[in-house]
Motif scaffolding. Structure first.
Motif, PDB file in Angstrom:
ATOM      1  N   PHE A 499      -2.268  21.908  16.877  1.00 30.41           N
ATOM      2  CA  PHE A 499      -2.402  20.784  15.952  1.00 30.41           C
ATOM      3  C   PHE A 499      -3.196  21.221  14.723  1.00 30.41           C
ATOM      4  CE2 PHE A 499      -1.917  18.489  20.084  1.00 30.41           C
ATOM      5  CZ  PHE A 499      -0.672  17.932  19.798  1.00 30.41           C
ATOM      6  N   SER A 500      -2.520  21.245  13.591  1.00 29.55           N
ATOM      7  CA  SER A 500      -3.126  21.781  12.368  1.00 29.55           C
ATOM      8  C   SER A 500      -4.093  20.815  11.700  1.00 29.55           C
ATOM      9  CB  SER A 500      -2.022  22.155  11.375  1.00 29.55           C
ATOM     10  OG  SER A 500      -1.193  21.030  11.098  1.00 29.55           O
ATOM     11  N   LYS A 501      -3.960  19.530  11.958  1.00 30.53           N
ATOM     12  CA  LYS A 501      -4.844  18.491  11.430  1.00 30.53           C
ATOM     13  C   LYS A 501      -5.071  18.638   9.924  1.00 30.53           C
ATOM     14  CE  LYS A 501      -5.520  16.596  15.466  1.00 30.53           C
ATOM     15  NZ  LYS A 501      -4.936  15.269  15.791  1.00 30.53           N
ATOM     16  N   PRO A 502      -4.010  18.579   9.130  1.00 30.47           N
ATOM     17  CA  PRO A 502      -4.190  18.683   7.676  1.00 30.47           C
ATOM     18  C   PRO A 502      -5.000  17.517   7.127  1.00 30.47           C
ATOM     19  CG  PRO A 502      -1.961  17.968   8.204  1.00 30.47           C
ATOM     20  CD  PRO A 502      -2.599  18.358   9.502  1.00 30.47           C
ATOM     21  N   LYS A 503      -5.733  17.768   6.070  1.00 32.90           N
ATOM     22  CA  LYS A 503      -6.553  16.738   5.444  1.00 32.90           C
ATOM     23  C   LYS A 503      -5.658  15.782   4.656  1.00 32.90           C
ATOM     24  CE  LYS A 503     -10.573  16.144   2.359  1.00 32.90           C
ATOM     25  NZ  LYS A 503     -11.262  15.222   3.275  1.00 32.90           N
ATOM     26  N   TYR A 504      -6.042  14.516   4.662  1.00 37.58           N
ATOM     27  CA  TYR A 504      -5.252  13.509   3.948  1.00 37.58           C
ATOM     28  C   TYR A 504      -5.826  13.285   2.553  1.00 37.58           C
ATOM     29  CZ  TYR A 504      -3.016   9.107   2.704  1.00 37.58           C
ATOM     30  OH  TYR A 504      -2.300   8.131   2.054  1.00 37.58           O
ATOM     31  N   PHE A 505      -4.942  13.276   1.558  1.00 41.75           N
ATOM     32  CA  PHE A 505      -5.320  12.973   0.180  1.00 41.75           C
ATOM     33  C   PHE A 505      -4.539  11.729  -0.267  1.00 41.75           C
ATOM     34  CE2 PHE A 505      -5.975  17.497   0.778  1.00 41.75           C
ATOM     35  CZ  PHE A 505      -7.240  17.695   0.235  1.00 41.75           C
ATOM     36  N   PHE A 506      -5.265  10.689  -0.598  1.00 38.31           N
ATOM     37  CA  PHE A 506      -4.635   9.434  -1.015  1.00 38.31           C
ATOM     38  C   PHE A 506      -4.423   9.437  -2.523  1.00 38.31           C
ATOM     39  CE2 PHE A 506      -5.273   5.066  -2.669  1.00 38.31           C
ATOM     40  CZ  PHE A 506      -4.196   4.434  -2.075  1.00 38.31           C
ATOM     41  N   ASP A 507      -3.198   9.164  -2.923  1.00 43.76           N
ATOM     42  CA  ASP A 507      -2.859   9.074  -4.342  1.00 43.76           C
ATOM     43  C   ASP A 507      -2.494   7.630  -4.646  1.00 43.76           C
ATOM     44  OD1 ASP A 507      -1.856   9.225  -6.918  1.00 43.76           O
ATOM     45  OD2 ASP A 507      -0.870  11.159  -6.575  1.00 43.76           O
ATOM     46  N   SER A 508      -3.284   6.979  -5.479  1.00 41.94           N
ATOM     47  CA  SER A 508      -3.087   5.548  -5.762  1.00 41.94           C
ATOM     48  C   SER A 508      -2.045   5.293  -6.843  1.00 41.94           C
ATOM     49  CB  SER A 508      -4.410   4.914  -6.190  1.00 41.94           C
ATOM     50  OG  SER A 508      -4.829   5.441  -7.449  1.00 41.94           O
ATOM     51  N   LYS A 509      -1.487   6.352  -7.437  1.00 48.87           N
ATOM     52  CA  LYS A 509      -0.579   6.151  -8.577  1.00 48.87           C
ATOM     53  C   LYS A 509       0.616   5.272  -8.214  1.00 48.87           C
ATOM     54  CE  LYS A 509      -1.530  10.525 -11.021  1.00 48.87           C
ATOM     55  NZ  LYS A 509      -2.233  11.260  -9.945  1.00 48.87           N
ATOM     56  N   ILE A 510       1.128   5.445  -6.984  1.00 40.95           N
ATOM     57  CA  ILE A 510       2.299   4.658  -6.566  1.00 40.95           C
ATOM     58  C   ILE A 510       1.976   3.170  -6.644  1.00 40.95           C
ATOM     59  CG2 ILE A 510       3.813   4.116  -4.625  1.00 40.95           C
ATOM     60  CD1 ILE A 510       3.432   7.034  -3.712  1.00 40.95           C
ATOM     61  N   TYR A 511       0.843   2.789  -6.094  1.00 38.66           N
ATOM     62  CA  TYR A 511       0.457   1.382  -6.130  1.00 38.66           C
ATOM     63  C   TYR A 511       0.101   0.950  -7.554  1.00 38.66           C
ATOM     64  CZ  TYR A 511       0.101   1.581  -0.997  1.00 38.66           C
ATOM     65  OH  TYR A 511       0.353   1.721   0.342  1.00 38.66           O
ATOM     66  N   ASP A 512      -0.586   1.816  -8.280  1.00 39.92           N
ATOM     67  CA  ASP A 512      -0.970   1.471  -9.656  1.00 39.92           C
ATOM     68  C   ASP A 512       0.265   1.143 -10.492  1.00 39.92           C
ATOM     69  OD1 ASP A 512      -3.560   2.040  -8.923  1.00 39.92           O
ATOM     70  OD2 ASP A 512      -3.580   4.036  -9.815  1.00 39.92           O
ATOM     71  N   ASN A 513       1.343   1.862 -10.230  1.00 45.11           N
ATOM     72  CA  ASN A 513       2.546   1.716 -11.051  1.00 45.11           C
ATOM     73  C   ASN A 513       3.522   0.659 -10.544  1.00 45.11           C
ATOM     74  OD1 ASN A 513       1.786   3.757 -12.862  1.00 45.11           O
ATOM     75  ND2 ASN A 513       2.607   5.353 -11.525  1.00 45.11           N
ATOM     76  N   ARG A 514       3.432   0.306  -9.251  1.00 41.38           N
ATOM     77  CA  ARG A 514       4.467  -0.564  -8.679  1.00 41.38           C
ATOM     78  C   ARG A 514       3.970  -1.903  -8.147  1.00 41.38           C
ATOM     79  NH1 ARG A 514       8.628  -1.834  -9.454  1.00 41.38           N
ATOM     80  NH2 ARG A 514       9.510  -2.081  -7.374  1.00 41.38           N
ATOM     81  N   VAL A 515       2.714  -2.001  -7.762  1.00 42.62           N
ATOM     82  CA  VAL A 515       2.204  -3.233  -7.156  1.00 42.62           C
ATOM     83  C   VAL A 515       1.712  -4.178  -8.243  1.00 42.62           C
ATOM     84  CG1 VAL A 515       0.425  -4.223  -5.661  1.00 42.62           C
ATOM     85  CG2 VAL A 515       1.603  -2.112  -4.982  1.00 42.62           C
ATOM     86  N   TYR A 516       2.203  -5.415  -8.225  1.00 41.70           N
ATOM     87  CA  TYR A 516       1.739  -6.412  -9.192  1.00 41.70           C
ATOM     88  C   TYR A 516       0.446  -7.035  -8.681  1.00 41.70           C
ATOM     89  CZ  TYR A 516       1.216 -10.608 -11.943  1.00 41.70           C
ATOM     90  OH  TYR A 516       0.683 -11.584 -12.761  1.00 41.70           O
ATOM     91  N   ASN A 517      -0.599  -6.939  -9.470  1.00 47.02           N
ATOM     92  CA  ASN A 517      -1.905  -7.504  -9.099  1.00 47.02           C
ATOM     93  C   ASN A 517      -2.246  -8.631 -10.060  1.00 47.02           C
ATOM     94  OD1 ASN A 517      -4.523  -8.129  -8.387  1.00 47.02           O
ATOM     95  ND2 ASN A 517      -5.205  -6.008  -8.238  1.00 47.02           N
ATOM     96  N   GLY A 518      -2.073  -9.861  -9.589  1.00 47.24           N
ATOM     97  CA  GLY A 518      -2.346 -11.023 -10.424  1.00 47.24           C
ATOM     98  C   GLY A 518      -3.622 -11.755 -10.051  1.00 47.24           C
ATOM     99  N   VAL A 519      -4.493 -11.124  -9.257  1.00 48.34           N
ATOM    100  CA  VAL A 519      -5.725 -11.795  -8.834  1.00 48.34           C
ATOM    101  C   VAL A 519      -6.557 -12.149 -10.070  1.00 48.34           C
ATOM    102  CG1 VAL A 519      -7.882 -11.559  -7.545  1.00 48.34           C
ATOM    103  CG2 VAL A 519      -5.764 -10.649  -6.601  1.00 48.34           C
ATOM    104  N   GLY A 520      -6.907 -13.414 -10.176  1.00 46.67           N
ATOM    105  CA  GLY A 520      -7.679 -13.889 -11.319  1.00 46.67           C
ATOM    106  C   GLY A 520      -6.850 -14.111 -12.565  1.00 46.67           C
ATOM    107  N   LYS A 521      -5.518 -13.967 -12.446  1.00 47.43           N
ATOM    108  CA  LYS A 521      -4.649 -14.104 -13.629  1.00 47.43           C
ATOM    109  C   LYS A 521      -3.511 -15.096 -13.378  1.00 47.43           C
ATOM    110  CE  LYS A 521      -3.930  -9.649 -13.568  1.00 47.43           C
ATOM    111  NZ  LYS A 521      -3.448  -8.274 -13.902  1.00 47.43           N
ATOM    112  N   ALA A 522      -3.798 -16.169 -12.654  1.00 44.05           N
ATOM    113  CA  ALA A 522      -2.770 -17.171 -12.373  1.00 44.05           C
ATOM    114  C   ALA A 522      -2.229 -17.745 -13.684  1.00 44.05           C
ATOM    115  CB  ALA A 522      -3.351 -18.293 -11.514  1.00 44.05           C
ATOM    116  N   ASP A 523      -0.916 -17.875 -13.746  1.00 43.66           N
ATOM    117  CA  ASP A 523      -0.260 -18.380 -14.959  1.00 43.66           C
ATOM    118  C   ASP A 523       0.630 -19.569 -14.576  1.00 43.66           C
ATOM    119  OD1 ASP A 523       1.087 -18.915 -17.270  1.00 43.66           O
ATOM    120  OD2 ASP A 523       1.858 -16.879 -17.566  1.00 43.66           O
ATOM    121  N   PRO A 524       0.128 -20.789 -14.725  1.00 43.78           N
ATOM    122  CA  PRO A 524       0.897 -21.979 -14.300  1.00 43.78           C
ATOM    123  C   PRO A 524       2.232 -22.132 -15.026  1.00 43.78           C
ATOM    124  CG  PRO A 524      -1.414 -22.533 -14.736  1.00 43.78           C
ATOM    125  CD  PRO A 524      -1.200 -21.144 -15.250  1.00 43.78           C
TER     126      PRO A 524
END
Length: 762
Positions: A499-524
Motif C-alpha cells: 500500500f503506497s498511501k499517496p498523499k492527497y492534494f485538494f484542488d479547489s479550482k473545480i468548485y471555484d469555477n463550477r459551484v454557484y455560491n449565493g450565500v448572503g446574495k439572495a435575489d428575490p
C-alpha cells in the motif's frame, strides 16, 4: 472483538473505562479526587457539549436545535423548497447546499431530471443557496470538503448525513425537518442517549473502514443498542486511523439506526481542514475528565477481519473467511433469511448456483458513493489490483470517485490509468449504485459493493417483473482482491499488496469555477424555473373529530424499509411530482396497495367536494350504518382514509416520500408495534399522519375498517390511550397509542400537514 456493556460506563481522562455495574461514588472519588455524579458526568461528553451549544429551549431534556448548515440532493430539494415556499419562505436563513448526485442521469422521463437541476440553480439564486452541478460531488463528500466544522451541526435530507469524524454532529432527516429550519424554526427532540464507542488497537493489513463498520453494525442493529442515540467514538485506537478511514466507518453508523455520531478530533483532523484550505474550521474535541455514557461498545480493531454483509441487510454479517470455509451452510442461512425479506413465492432466490469449483463467484464489483468513493479506498484498491486483470467473463468492476477533486487527484497520481488497465471502468461522482440507478446487475446476478445498503431490490431489480439480483457489502480492498481473482470471493488479507498511501492534494479550482455560491446574495427578482414535471402538493384536509380508516396493507415482516414503502431507482426521477410518484407506493412489496388506497380515497374526495360519499364508494354506506348502530357520526364531518400496518416500518432512507406518497393517496395513519427510526415517524407526523402504536397482536385484517372516535380531542388533550373499533367485526374495541408528541407535532397533525400548519400560523 466487539463487546457491548450491559449498562453504561464512565471514561476517565479519555482512557480508563469503568463499567457502571462495578462503580461506586467512593471509587470515582478515589480515582478523580473529587465528587462525581452520573448526571454531571453525562454532561461531559462531546455530544452534550455540541447539543447544548445549539439548543435554544433552555432545557437540555427537551431540545430545540438550530443547525449551522443544511444540505440536500436532487431527489429531495425540490419537495423541500416547494413545501417551504408554500409555507412562507423568503430566503435561506443559513447556508443551504443543493447537490445533484442522485438524479444525475436523465435516463427516465425526458427532461425531468435536468429540470429539477435548473429549479435548484434558480432557487439558489433567488433564496441565497449553494448549487453543486451534477457529477461534481456526492452530497456527503462535498459536505466533508466544504461544509463540516468542529463543533458544528448540519442537517441533511439524506439518511447518511454523518460528518462526526470531522467533529461535526450531523443528522439525516426527512425533508419537512429541513423546511422547519428554512423557516427559522427548530428541530425538537428529547435529549438522546449517548453511547461511547471505544476504539483500541490497529486494523490488520487489508482491513478497511467498511469491515470495521460492518462488524459494529452486526453487533448492534438487531438488539437496537444504539437506536436513536448518538454514537461517540473515542479511545487510543482513533489515532491509528487516517481521517479517510474514520470517515468510512462514520458514514455507516446510519445503518445501526443511531441518531447521529461524533468523534474525538486530533492533529490528523486538523491537517484535513488545512488540506481543504479551511484551517479555521478545526476544533479540538475530547471528553472531559470524566464522562458518563448510557451504553458502551468496546472495539478491538486488531481483531476484526475482512467482512461481508450478505443480502439483504447491512447487519447480515460474516467474515469473508467464514463464508469461503462454510459456503453451503452460510448460503443456506442467507437464502432462508432472504425468503423472509423477499416474501414472494414466485421468485426463486439462490446463491448456491454461484459456487464454481468450490468457490463463490460474483458477477459485479462496485466501489462508489459516500462510503466507498474516498481517495484512500480507491488508492488501496488500485495497489491491490496493480498489474492484475479482472478478466473477460461476467465479472465487471466500476469505480466512482466521490468528488471531482478526488477524481482529479487520482488522475494526477496515476491511479485512474492503473485501474483502467485492469479492465475497470471509472465514472463520475454519482450515488446511483447505492439505490438502483446505476450498475443494475443482470437477473440472478450477485454484486459486491463498497456502498451503504443492500436491501432487497435496492440494486435496481424489480421483483414484480420477475427479476431478482442481490448485493453484498464489502470493503473496497476485498472487492479489489476479488477483482484481482477474476470474480472469486477473496479477502484482502489474502493478497500480498504494497500500500503506497499517496498523499492527497485538494484542488479547489473545480468548485471555484463550477459551484454557484449565493450565500448572503439572495435575489428575490430571480424567477424560479419550473419544468413540467414539477408539481405542487395537492391540498390536504385538517383532522376531523372522528376517523374512518380502511386497512389497505398488512405487512408482517420483522422490519419494513423505506425502499419497500417507496422504491428507489428509476422512480426517483418522479420525486418532484407527488401524484406521479405516489403510483409507485409499495409497488415492490404490495402491488395491490395503490388501487385499494385510491378506492377508499374516492369517498374522501367526494366528502371534501360536498358530493355524495356513498355514490363515490358504495361500501362506505354500509360502514357508516354499522358505526351508527353504536355511535352517532356524520359522514360529511368524518375524514375517511386508508391505513397500513407494519410491524416495524421505516428502516433505511430519510426520504419523506415514504410517508408523503401514502398521504397523497389518502393515507391518514400507520399502525406499528414500533417505528424503526425517528426520521420515518417524523415524516409521518409532518405529513399529518397519525403514528399509531399497537403492542398487541392486530385485531383486524387487510380490508377491514377501523373507526376512531374523538381522535382530534385525543391528540389535543394528550390522551395516553385511544379507543378504536373494528367495524367489520361487530365493533370490536381495541386500544391504540401515539407515543410522545411535542406541542407542535400535535398541531401539525390537527392541521393536516406541515404546509397547513404554517399557513394557519401565517
Amino acid at each position: 472483538m466487539i463487546k457491548l456493556y450491559e449498562k453504561g460506563a464512565y471514561v476517565l481522562n479519555g482512557a480508563e473505562i469503568v463499567d457502571e455495574q462495578n462503580v461506586t461514588s467512593e471509587l470515582l472519588f478515589q480515582k478523580l479526587g473529587e465528587e462525581c455524579t452520573k448526571e454531571s458526568a453525562a454532561k461531559n461528553t462531546l455530544a452534550y457539549e455540541i447539543l447544548e451549544a445549539h439548543n435554544t429551549s433552555g432545557n437540555m431534556e427537551k431540545l430545540k436545535i438550530k443547525f449551522d448548515k443544511l444540505t440536500s440532493h436532487d431527489i429531495t430539494f425540490v419537495g423541500i423548497i416547494q413545501t417551504a415556499r408554500a409555507s412562507g419562505l423568503e430566503k435561506f436563513p443559513v447556508p443551504y447546499v443543493l447537490t445533484n448526485c442522485h438524479n444525475s442521469l436523465c435516463a427516465v422521463g425526458g427532461t425531468i431530471n435536468e429540470d429539477d437541476h435548473m429549479f435548484g440553480l434558480s432557487c439558489g439564486k433567488k433564496y441565497g443557496g449553494i448549487y453543486v452541478p451534477p457529477h461534481q460531488a456526492v452530497i456527503h463528500q462535498f459536505a466533508r470538503e466544504m461544509l463540516a466544522g468542529g463543533g458544528r451541526m448540519i442537517l441533511g435530507s439524506d439518511s447518511h448525513t454523518r460528518y462526526g469524524a470531522l467533529g461535526t454532529m450531523a443528522i439525516g432527516e426527512g425533508g419537512p425537518e429541513l423546511v422547519k429550519q428554512l423557516l427559522s424554526r427548530t428541530y425538537d427532540i428529547n435529549m438522546p442517549g449517548v453511547v461511547g464507542v471505544y476504539l483500541t488497537g490497529t486494523p490488520r493489513k487489508g482491513v478497511g473502514p467498511q469491515d470495521i463498520a460492518l462488524a459494529i453494525i452486526g453487533a448492534v442493529f438487531s438488539n437496537g443498542y444504539v437506536n436513536n442515540k448518538v454514537m461517540e467514538f473515542i479511545g487510543d485506537g482513533v489515532e491509528n486511523l487516517s481521517v479517510d478511514y474514520r470517515i468510512g466507518i462514520d458514514v455507516m453508523t446510519t445503518e445501526t439506526t443511531c441518531l447521529s455520531s461524533i468523534w474525538t478530533t486530533d492533529d490528523k483532523v486538523k491537517e484535513f481542514y488545512e488540506i481543504h484550505n479551511r484551517a479555521e474550521d478545526y476544533k479540538e474535541l475530547k471528553p472531559k475528565k470524566v464522562a458518563y455514557y448510557d451504553g458502551f461498545i468496546y472495539v478491538d480493531l486488531s481483531e476484526i477481519k475482512p467482512m461481508i454483509a450478505m443480502p439483504f441487510h447491512p447487519s447480515n454479517v460474516y467474515t469473508i473467511d467464514d463464508v469461503n470455509a462454510n459456503l453451503y451452510d452460510i448460503l443456506d442461512e442467507v437464502e432462508k433469511k432472504a425468503g423472509i425479506s423477499l416474501d414472494n413465492n414466485d421468485i426463486k432466490y439462490t446463491l448456491k448456483d454461484k459456487i464454481r469449483n468450490g468457490k463463490l463467484y460474483v458477477e459485479q464489483g462496485v466501489i462508489a458513493g459516500c462510503a466507498g468513493g474516498g481517495f484512500e479506498n480507491i488508492c488501496d484498491a488500485t495497489d491491490i489490483l496493480n498489474g492484475a486483470y479482472i478478466g473477460a467473463d461476467e465479472f465487471s468492476l466500476s469505480v466512482y470517485p466521490a468528488s471531482q477533486p478526488i477524481f482529479m487527484e487520482l488522475v494526477k497520481n496515476g491511479s485512474v490509468a492503473k485501474l483502467m488497465e485492469t479492465g475497470a471502468t471509472i465514472r463520475t461522482a454519482f450515488c446511483g449504485p447505492c439505490f438502483g440507478a446505476g450498475d443494475v446487475p443482470s437477473n440472478n446476478s450477485f454484486s459486491i459493493r463498497h456502498t451503504t445498503r443492500n436491501f432487497p431490490n435496492r440494486e435496481g431489480s424489480k421483483i414484480t417483473n420477475g427479476q431478482i439480483a442481490s448485493v453484498a457489502l464489502m470493503d473496497a480492498r476485498s472487492i479489489a482482491a476479488t477483482a484481482a481473482n477474476k470474480g472469486y470471493l477473496t479477502s484482502a488479507e489474502n493478497i500480498d499488496a504494497n500500500f503506497s498511501k499517496p498523499k492527497y492534494f485538494f484542488d479547489s479550482k473545480i468548485y471555484d469555477n463550477r459551484v454557484y455560491n449565493g450565500v448572503g446574495k439572495a435575489d428575490p427578482s430571480v424567477e424560479i424555473k419550473f419544468g413540467p414535471g414539477i408539481v405542487d402538493w395537492p391540498a390536504m384536509s385538517p383532522l376531523t373529530e372522528d376517523l374512518v380508516l380502511k386497512v389497505v396493507s398488512v405487512i408482517h415482516d420483522p422490519v419494513t424499509t423505506t425502499d419497500e414503502l417507496i422504491p428507489s431507482g428509476e422512480t426517483s426521477s418522479y420525486r418532484s411530482n407527488p401524484l406521479k410518484l405516489a403510483e409507485f407506493t409499495l409497488s415492490r412489496k404490495d402491488p395491490s396497495y395503490v388501487g385499494r388506497a385510491k378506492e377508499i380515497q374516492k369517498a374522501e374526495k367526494a366528502r371534501i367536494a360536498g358530493e355524495d360519499i356513498y355514490a363515490a364508494n358504495k361500501e362506505v354506506e354500509r360502514i357508516f350504518e354499522k358505526i351508527n348502530e353504536k355511535f352517532s357520526v356524520d359522514p360529511k364531518l368524518t375524514e375517511i382514509g386508508s391505513v397500513i400496518y407494519a410491524v416495524k416500518p421505516g428502516d433505511g432512507s430519510a426520504r419523506e416520500q415514504a410517508a408523503s406518497c401514502q398521504k397523497v393517496l389518502g393515507g391518514l395513519a400507520n399502525i406499528a408495534k414500533e417505528y424503526a427510526t425517528k426520521r420515518y415517524r417524523s415524516n409521518l407526523i409532518n405529513w399529518g399522519m397519525l403514528p399509531f402504536l399497537l403492542k398487541e397482536e392486530i385485531p383486524f385484517d387487510n380490508g377491514d375498517y377501523i373507526y376512531i372516535k374523538d381522535i382530534k380531542k385525543a391528540v389535543a388533550e394528550k390522551a395516553s390511550e385511544i379507543k378504536a373499533y373494528v367495524v367489520d367485526k361487530d365493533m370490536k374495541e381495541f386500544t391504540l397509542s401515539l407515543g410522545e408528541l411535542t406541542e407542535d407535532e400535535r398541531d401539525i397533525i390537527q392541521s393536516g400537514c406541515l404546509i397547513n400548519y404554517y399557513r394557519d400560523k401565517n
